[in-house]
Scaffold this active site. Sequence first.
Site, short mmCIF file in Angstrom:
data_model
loop_
_atom_site.label_atom_id
_atom_site.label_comp_id
_atom_site.label_asym_id
_atom_site.label_seq_id
_atom_site.Cartn_x
_atom_site.Cartn_y
_atom_site.Cartn_z
CG ASP A 156 29.26 9.32 7.94
OD1 ASP A 156 28.04 9.29 7.70
OD2 ASP A 156 29.91 10.38 8.08
CD1 TRP A 210 27.95 3.87 -2.09
CD2 TRP A 210 25.77 3.34 -2.12
NE1 TRP A 210 27.81 2.68 -2.78
CE2 TRP A 210 26.48 2.33 -2.81
CE3 TRP A 210 24.38 3.23 -2.00
CZ2 TRP A 210 25.86 1.23 -3.39
CZ3 TRP A 210 23.77 2.13 -2.56
CH2 TRP A 210 24.49 1.14 -3.26
CG HIS A 251 20.22 4.48 5.80
ND1 HIS A 251 21.45 4.94 6.22
CD2 HIS A 251 19.39 5.56 5.83
CE1 HIS A 251 21.36 6.24 6.50
NE2 HIS A 251 20.11 6.63 6.26
CB SER A 258 24.45 9.14 16.69
OG SER A 258 23.78 10.22 16.07
CG ASN A 310 22.12 9.52 13.47
OD1 ASN A 310 22.78 8.49 13.63
ND2 ASN A 310 22.63 10.58 12.85
CD1 TRP A 311 17.40 10.20 18.84
CD2 TRP A 311 15.64 9.23 17.83
NE1 TRP A 311 17.27 8.91 19.34
CE2 TRP A 311 16.20 8.31 18.74
CE3 TRP A 311 14.53 8.84 17.07
CZ2 TRP A 311 15.68 7.02 18.92
CZ3 TRP A 311 14.02 7.57 17.25
CH2 TRP A 311 14.58 6.68 18.16
NE ARG A 325 32.44 10.22 10.33
CZ ARG A 325 31.62 10.89 11.10
NH1 ARG A 325 31.98 11.20 12.33
NH2 ARG A 325 30.45 11.29 10.66
C1 IPE Z 1 27.67 9.31 12.87
O1 IPE Z 1 27.39 9.74 11.58
C2 IPE Z 1 26.62 8.35 13.35
C3 IPE Z 1 26.58 7.05 12.67
C4 IPE Z 1 27.40 6.64 11.75
C5 IPE Z 1 25.53 6.18 13.10
P1 IPE Z 1 26.59 11.08 11.27
O2 IPE Z 1 26.49 11.18 9.80
O3 IPE Z 1 25.33 11.12 12.04
O4 IPE Z 1 27.56 12.20 11.88
P2 IPE Z 1 27.69 13.74 11.50
O5 IPE Z 1 26.31 14.32 11.56
O6 IPE Z 1 28.27 13.81 10.13
O7 IPE Z 1 28.62 14.29 12.54
C1 IPE Z 2 25.58 6.77 8.19
O1 IPE Z 2 25.34 7.30 6.93
C2 IPE Z 2 24.40 6.02 8.74
C3 IPE Z 2 23.68 6.73 9.82
C4 IPE Z 2 24.06 7.82 10.40
C5 IPE Z 2 22.43 6.13 10.26
P1 IPE Z 2 24.70 8.73 6.75
O2 IPE Z 2 23.22 8.58 6.68
O3 IPE Z 2 25.17 9.67 7.78
O4 IPE Z 2 25.26 9.14 5.33
P2 IPE Z 2 25.75 10.57 4.87
O5 IPE Z 2 26.78 11.03 5.86
O6 IPE Z 2 24.55 11.46 4.87
O7 IPE Z 2 26.30 10.34 3.51
MG MG Z 3 26.74 10.92 7.88
#
Ligand code: IPE
Ligand code: IPE
Ligand code: MG
Length: 241
Positions: A19, A24, A36, A64, A67-68, A187
Amino acid sequence: MVNPIGDSGGPRHVAIIMDGNGRWATQRGRPRLFGHHAGAKRVREVVSGCPEFGVKYLTIFAFSTENWKRTQVEVSGLMSLFRRYIARETRALFEKNVRVRFIGDRVQLDDKLVQLMDDLEQQTKSCTGVNLTIALNYGGRDEVARATKRLAEDVKAGKLDPADVNEETLPRYLDTHVLPDPDLVVRTSGEARISNFLLWQSAYAEYEFVDTLWPDFTAEELGRLVARYGTRERRFGGVAV
Ligand code: IPE
Ligand code: IPE
Ligand code: MG
């Protein structure tokens, strides 16, 4: 059922919620996808560090089922990153003897990506080094629901007696059925939640929440977490001896 820990007393299976990519990038005034891409680049080094730390299984959360909900630009950018990453890394993973598996629901993923995932699994099938599992369109609740559906179908077809549904038989229907449970779940990015990751499998995992944003995470940091794990006392509901 609990898993024996590695011979060295370290975690045999480490699972990572990668995460912090978005933050970043934002800190650098760049679009989230830049983060990413930087995050994807970290995977290679972290996988490479595993043999030295005695980590035989590494499971990483890439996307996840929730994430959609992100913007179309971010979701399609991530899907294209996954396609490119798999195409680019297949050879190197094979050469490093890394066996790759995917967990999650493939039904909603596009055909091209699913094909690349299948190919990568096939091409690394004989590899005997680190077992890398990539959770892509994965959600713990979704996984348990899909498993339950298949279990119910087996009951209906007379292949499984409801009396035999227990803690040993149910996990055979999970995406992770060939993997041991994770010993350590990490995490990054300072968030202290599990966001639907490996819910069943992590019942007795140790957790580490670190502030490092995923694109800054190194094999060295993994090594420190592995060493700290070795100092913890895992009781599995019993009493210290
Ligand atoms: C969890 O991170 C999913 C992945 C790292 C792929 P998220 O950034 O989606 O989780 P939340 O929304 O902070 O709970
Ligand atoms: C984790 O990083 C990668 C995915 C969930 C795909 P994030 O995209 O959730 O990054 P933050 O949490 O917004 O910084
Ligand atoms: Mg995140």
